[in-house]
Design a protein around this motif. Structure first.
Motif, PDB file in Angstrom:
ATOM      1  N   GLY A 139      16.535  46.931  42.788  1.00 31.79           N
ATOM      2  CA  GLY A 139      17.199  47.319  41.534  1.00 31.79           C
ATOM      3  C   GLY A 139      17.524  48.803  41.539  1.00 31.79           C
ATOM      4  O   GLY A 139      17.539  49.458  40.490  1.00 31.79           O
ATOM      5  N   ALA A 140      17.835  49.315  42.745  1.00 30.77           N
ATOM      6  CA  ALA A 140      18.006  50.767  42.914  1.00 30.77           C
ATOM      7  C   ALA A 140      19.294  51.295  42.302  1.00 30.77           C
ATOM      8  O   ALA A 140      19.481  52.510  42.192  1.00 30.77           O
ATOM      9  N   ARG A 148      17.377  56.429  35.300  1.00 27.75           N
ATOM     10  CA  ARG A 148      16.860  57.282  34.224  1.00 27.75           C
ATOM     11  C   ARG A 148      15.403  57.681  34.427  1.00 27.75           C
ATOM     12  O   ARG A 148      14.985  58.739  33.974  1.00 27.75           O
ATOM     13  N   ARG A 154      22.606  44.717  45.310  1.00 23.45           N
ATOM     14  CA  ARG A 154      23.700  44.017  45.997  1.00 23.45           C
ATOM     15  C   ARG A 154      24.879  44.918  46.321  1.00 23.45           C
ATOM     16  O   ARG A 154      25.505  44.797  47.362  1.00 23.45           O
ATOM     17  N   ARG A 155      25.204  45.835  45.427  1.00 21.15           N
ATOM     18  CA  ARG A 155      26.469  46.559  45.650  1.00 21.15           C
ATOM     19  C   ARG A 155      26.386  47.452  46.871  1.00 21.15           C
ATOM     20  O   ARG A 155      25.303  47.960  47.199  1.00 21.15           O
ATOM     21  N   ALA A 173      12.372  46.699  40.027  1.00 22.90           N
ATOM     22  CA  ALA A 173      13.102  47.114  38.821  1.00 22.90           C
ATOM     23  C   ALA A 173      14.266  46.141  38.639  1.00 22.90           C
ATOM     24  O   ALA A 173      15.443  46.504  38.749  1.00 22.90           O
ATOM     25  N   LEU A 174      13.906  44.892  38.428  1.00 25.10           N
ATOM     26  CA  LEU A 174      14.861  43.773  38.417  1.00 25.10           C
ATOM     27  C   LEU A 174      14.596  42.919  37.204  1.00 25.10           C
ATOM     28  O   LEU A 174      13.507  42.967  36.621  1.00 25.10           O
ATOM     29  N   PRO A 232      13.213  39.837  35.388  1.00 24.60           N
ATOM     30  CA  PRO A 232      12.005  39.093  35.768  1.00 24.60           C
ATOM     31  C   PRO A 232      12.285  37.732  36.413  1.00 24.60           C
ATOM     32  O   PRO A 232      11.479  37.260  37.196  1.00 24.60           O
ATOM     33  N   PRO A 278       9.808  42.584  30.904  1.00 24.99           N
ATOM     34  CA  PRO A 278       8.831  41.709  30.266  1.00 24.99           C
ATOM     35  C   PRO A 278       8.225  40.730  31.261  1.00 24.99           C
ATOM     36  O   PRO A 278       8.932  40.238  32.153  1.00 24.99           O
ATOM     37  N   TYR A 332       6.213  57.421  33.966  1.00 27.30           N
ATOM     38  CA  TYR A 332       6.495  56.772  35.249  1.00 27.30           C
ATOM     39  C   TYR A 332       5.943  57.567  36.433  1.00 27.30           C
ATOM     40  O   TYR A 332       5.596  56.999  37.454  1.00 27.30           O
TER      41      TYR A 332
END
Ligand code: NDP
Ligand SMILES: O=C1O[C@H](COP(=O)(O)O)[C@@H](O)[C@H](O)[C@H]1O
Length: 515
Positions: free
Chosen positions: A14-15, A22, A48-49, A123-124, A126, A155, A426
């Protein structure tokens, strides 16, 4: 438990997403600048991109410029930091892609001498967690020599049933001790400080019970609406987005017993006991009496018009999702029997504030005081965000006056929210995960107990929407939330310096000016 600042390859799924941009890239940079991330690390961004390594490093730089506490300066070796970042375009359903990812991780193991340690940060959405963990195993990423940890975002499920299913999927691959479930509120400076202040000060712990405390109020208020996350938010609502996780975690920090040792499992054992002692609402009627929900409609703040929730992007036209809830919670154990924990959270409220107010019972009336004075109750306030600190309100004689007793305040300000430079939540949590300290991550039994409590509310809300209130954006939420406290002879304390009806702050700086 290994608490050394190990080297590791961090695979960030999820980069290209919002959270990475952020929060996560800025956190890596701060840790690096402060020497908390060993030089032996690499970050592989996955999404993916298509992106080249150079483009990815440029994305990281932009995010740091916009959001980080530390700014890259001229004398800062940006190139050295950026050289730790790689990118790989990969769909998480593509097992062959995971094999390629494994060979990249193997090369980075050697380049940065990380000893085969791997941290997988999801960071995706769920729904993808289960497939990612299976493919990590299938792709050989768990075969390296060192440790393998999985960090997952909330969540965690939609209800207890879906959370159990998700947990089973993860547990097929990772043991519980290697799963780090993030609740970023547990990484906040002042949330961690609640424990320290409670357990290291002789004058708090003896009073920390139903004999001396009248009620506890926890407010997580936000000025923002749902922004560009309307699609996700509409499936979650305030109860699942903030209540099941952050709010109940704050309750546990306030209510837990001192752990026998300062060890992650001992701390989490105590938190679970609190969650299991929370009184479950009996039925829909009980929920209506003790829980208020609301949705914002058009309003205004500081002269600016604000649209209603139903006008937000990606929100269905007739949505009944709550953007606010308040509840009266009881922790039915020896310490807390009879003490209400009032909690509230909402979007589009007048102030951004995360605050806990402990209101003490009043002193017994005595002859000297009773006839002449209306004494205010003592307050202890933990300010978590945006101001960080502790505020105590107590009564004292007004200087120069024979007669008057007035509330005065002592304010310990950790930071005032301006130019704030305490570590972001974080940063702490990533640092802890790399060190293998799971204290401030939620264990499965905590998650399950929290869902059990929240599911009762959700079930009642499914039966009927009649109790859904509206509130103007920019207001403090539905009137019914104030009425819920008034019925018990209590009231919400204003937050975040907005204590118009409370002169104690002014008294602290200028005691003689009060009337
Ligand atoms: N944003 C926030 O403030 C917060 C987010 N969270 C949680 O963090 C997680 C991520 O949120 P957020 O960053 O906002 O989400 P975004 O939608 O912004 O990002 C999602 C990421 O997932 C990638 N992705 C989606 N599908 C796939 C796939 N099939 N294969 C590989 N990569 C994929 C996307 O990249 P691409 O499209 O290029 O594939 C993108 O990088 C969620 O669980 C969210 O609930 C928690 C707290 C706060
Ligand atoms: O997890 C979430 O938290 C944020 C609020 O976090 P804070 O650190 O700014 O208080 C909230 O906006 C978001 O909806 C929720 O998913």
């Amino acid at each position: 438990m290994n608490l050394s600042p190990d080297g590791a390859v961090i695979v960030l799924f999820g980069a290209t997403g919002d959270l990475a941009r952020r929060k996560l890239f800025p956190a890596f940079y701060s840790l690096y600048r402060e020497g908390k991330l060993s030089d032996r690390f690499a970050v592989v961004g996955v999404a993916r991109r298509p992106r080249t390594d150079e483009q990815f490093q440029e994305d990281v730089l932009e995010s740091i410029r916009e959001f980080a506490r530390h700014q890259p300066g001229e004398d800062d070796d940006w190139d050295a930091f950026a050289s730790h970042f790689r990118y790989m375009s990969l769909d998480i359903h593509d097992l062959d892609g995971f094999r390629r990812l494994n060979s990249l991780a193997g090369q980075l193991d050697e380049t940065f001498a990380v000893g085969g340690n791997r941290l997988f940060y999801l960071a995706l959405a769920p729904e993808l967690f289960g497939d990612v963990s299976l493919n990590l195993k299938g792709g050989g990423l768990l075969d390296s020599a060192g440790w393998h940890r999985l960090v997952i975002e909330k969540p965690f499920g939609y209800d207890l049933e879906s959370a159990e299913k998700l947990n089973e999927e993860l547990r097929r691959v990772f043991p519980e001790e290697d799963i780090y479930r993030i609740d970023h509120y547990l990484g906040k400076e002042m949330v961690q400080n609640i424990e320290v202040i409670r357990f290291t000060n002789a004058f708090f712990e003896p009073l920390w019970n139903n004999r001396y405390i009248s009620n506890i109020q926890i407010t997580l208020s936000e000025t923002v609406g749902v922004e560009e996350r309307g699609g996700y938010y509409d499936t979650a609502g305030a109860l699942r987005d903030m209540g099941q996780n952050h709010m109940l975690q704050m309750v546990t920090m306030m209510a837990m017993e001192p752990p026998s040792v300062l060890h992650p499992e001992a701390v989490r054992d105590e938190k679970v006991k609190v969650l299991k002692s929370m009184r479950l609402y009996k039925d829909a009627e009980d929920v209506r009496r003790n829980v208020v929900r609301g949705q914002y409609v058009a309003g205004e703040s500081k002269g600016k018009a604000l649209r209603g929730y139903l006008e937000e992007d990606k929100v269905p036209e007739h949505s009944t999702t709550e953007t606010y809830f308040a509840a009266k919670i009881f922790v039915d154990n020896f310490r807390w029997a009879g003490v209400p924990f009032y909690v509230r959270t909402g979007k589009r409220l007048p102030a951004k504030a995360t605050e806990v107010v402990v209101e003490f019972k009043n002193v017994p009336e005595n002859v000297y005081l009773a006839s002449k004075h209306q004494l205010q109750t003592n307050l202890l306030v933990f300010r978590v965000n945006p101001m960080e600190g502790v505020y105590i309100k107590f009564n004292a004689k007004a200087p120069g006056s024979e007669e008057r007793i007035v509330p005065v305040a002592m304010d310990f300000c950790h930071s005032n929210g301006v130019g704030i430079n305490t570590p972001e939540a974080y940063e702490r949590l990533i640092h802890d995960a790399v060190r293998g300290d799971s204290t401030y991550f939620t264990r499965w039994d905590e998650v399950a107990a929290a869902w059990r409590f929240v599911d009762r509310i959700a079930a009642a809300w499914r039966e009927s929407n009649d109790d859904l209130q509206t509130y103007p954006a920019g207001s403090w939420g539905p009137e019914a939330a104030a009425a819920m406290l008034e019925r018990e002879g209590h009231r919400w304390w204003p937050v975040n310096g907005q204590r118009d009806d409370d002169q104690a702050i002014r008294l602290s700086s200028d005691i003689s000016a009060s009337t």
